[in-house]
Scaffold this active site. Structure first.
Site, PDB file in Angstrom:
ATOM      1  N   ASP A  76      -3.553   2.549   0.030  1.00  0.00           N
ATOM      2  CA  ASP A  76      -4.918   3.114   0.022  1.00  0.00           C
ATOM      3  C   ASP A  76      -5.128   4.179   0.826  1.00  0.00           C
ATOM      4  OD1 ASP A  76      -7.433   3.468  -1.237  1.00  0.00           O
ATOM      5  OD2 ASP A  76      -8.289   1.720  -0.023  1.00  0.00           O
ATOM      6  N   GLY A  77      -6.011   5.165   0.770  1.00  0.00           N
ATOM      7  CA  GLY A  77      -6.362   6.125   1.411  1.00  0.00           C
ATOM      8  C   GLY A  77      -5.666   7.562   1.300  1.00  0.00           C
ATOM      9  N   SER A 122      -2.936   1.490 -10.582  1.00  0.00           N
ATOM     10  CA  SER A 122      -3.507   0.330 -11.367  1.00  0.00           C
ATOM     11  C   SER A 122      -4.022   0.517 -12.843  1.00  0.00           C
ATOM     12  CB  SER A 122      -4.601  -0.164 -10.623  1.00  0.00           C
ATOM     13  OG  SER A 122      -5.896   0.672 -10.737  1.00  0.00           O
ATOM     14  N   THR A 123      -4.369  -0.488 -13.709  1.00  0.00           N
ATOM     15  CA  THR A 123      -4.779   0.035 -15.071  1.00  0.00           C
ATOM     16  C   THR A 123      -6.084   0.645 -14.883  1.00  0.00           C
ATOM     17  OG1 THR A 123      -5.505  -2.265 -15.087  1.00  0.00           O
ATOM     18  CG2 THR A 123      -3.392  -2.207 -16.174  1.00  0.00           C
ATOM     19  N   ASN A 159      -6.758   2.866 -12.762  1.00  0.00           N
ATOM     20  CA  ASN A 159      -6.512   4.232 -12.319  1.00  0.00           C
ATOM     21  C   ASN A 159      -6.488   5.070 -13.447  1.00  0.00           C
ATOM     22  OD1 ASN A 159      -4.740   3.372  -9.517  1.00  0.00           O
ATOM     23  ND2 ASN A 159      -6.959   3.766  -9.501  1.00  0.00           N
ATOM     24  N   ARG A 184      -2.940  -4.147   3.239  1.00  0.00           N
ATOM     25  CA  ARG A 184      -3.777  -3.113   2.911  1.00  0.00           C
ATOM     26  C   ARG A 184      -3.934  -2.102   3.696  1.00  0.00           C
ATOM     27  NH1 ARG A 184      -8.319  -2.874  -2.034  1.00  0.00           N
ATOM     28  NH2 ARG A 184      -8.544  -0.591  -2.070  1.00  0.00           N
TER      29      ARG A 184
END
Length: 261
Positions: free
Chosen positions: A21-22, A66-67, A69, A187
């Site tokens: 993430d990020g 991801s779905t 996204n 994460r």
């Protein structure tokens, strides 16, 4: 890269899962488009894959797309799909003897992406140092729903009785059935949630959150996560004294307390 002196090489997590993430926020902080952050994130994938291989990690699973996204702006989705194509280079896999696998709803992916994924999986099938798994067009609720459908079909066909369904029956019908559950989930990016990622599989995983954006995440950050993992006692519902007694006995036990061979 200098190894952290605190790492116990005898207790390296067998399976590390990462929510990368990020990327977008990292790019925005530099006045760049989000796609710039995603490209920088690919460079981090290369470094972390190499380091995990060197450390002896057996499975590295990366949450790539991801779905959910698919709901992002069309231009960003297109850029991400293009990045998937360009990043599946032989060097990262063949140089490190890494096998490539993918999990997710691949039917939603563009045909060129599916073709490249299959080609890379076939080409790296004989590599043995580590398996790198990309979660692409993936969500855990989708995966569990698909597993429920498979079980329903088996019940209707008569090959499975409803009152005989076990946790193993569910696990064996998940996309991840070919690998062990994650020992450690990392994460990056400062968010404190798991975002529909491997919900079934991380029931007893150790969770590690850090503020570092994924493009800035480096080998030292990985070492910090592993050291944090190694300092914890994994009890699986037992008491600390039970775990200590098992450790002293030198025997291995599964989650039910049954001695493993």
């Amino acid at each position: 890269m200098k190894m952290s002196e605190d790492i116990d090489m005898k207790r390296i997590p067998r399976h590390i899962a990462i929510i990368m993430d990020g990327n977008g926020r990292w790019a925005n902080s530099k006045g760049k488009p989000r796609s710039y952050g995603h490209q920088a994130g690919v460079d981090t994938v290369r470094r972390i894959t190499s380091e995990c291989t060197r450390l002896g990690v057996e499975y590295l699973t990366l949450y790539t797309f991801s779905t959910e996204n698919w709901n992002r702006p069309a231009d960003e989705v297109a850029a991400l799909m293009g990045l998937v194509l360009s990043s599946l280079e032989d060097e990262i896999f063949m140089k490190n003897n890494v096998r490539f696998q993918v999990i997710g709803d691949l039917n939603r992916l563009p045909a060129p992406v599916r073709s490249k994924l299959n080609e890379t999986m076939e080409h790296t099938a004989g590599n043995t140092a580590m398996t790198m798994v990309v979660a692409l067009s993936y969500s855990s609720r989708w995966e569990i729903t698909e597993a429920a459908r498979k079980i329903a079909y088996d019940v209707v066909s008569g090959s499975l009785k409803p009152d005989e369904i076990t946790e193993e029956d569910i696990s064996h019908r998940l996309d991840t059935s070919f690998m062990p559950d994650p020992d450690l989930l990392i994460r990056t990016g400062g968010e404190l949630r798991v975002s529909n990622y491997l919900l079934w599989q991380i029931a007893y995983s150790e969770l590690y959150f850090c503020d570092t954006y994924w493009p800035d995440f480096n080998e030292s950050d990985l070492h910090d996560a592993i050291v944090s993992y190694q300092r914890r006692q994994r009890r699986y519902g037992k008491t600390g004294s039970q775990i200590e007694a098992e450790d002293m006995s030198g025997e291995d036990y599964d989650l039910s307390g049954k001695q493993m061979k």
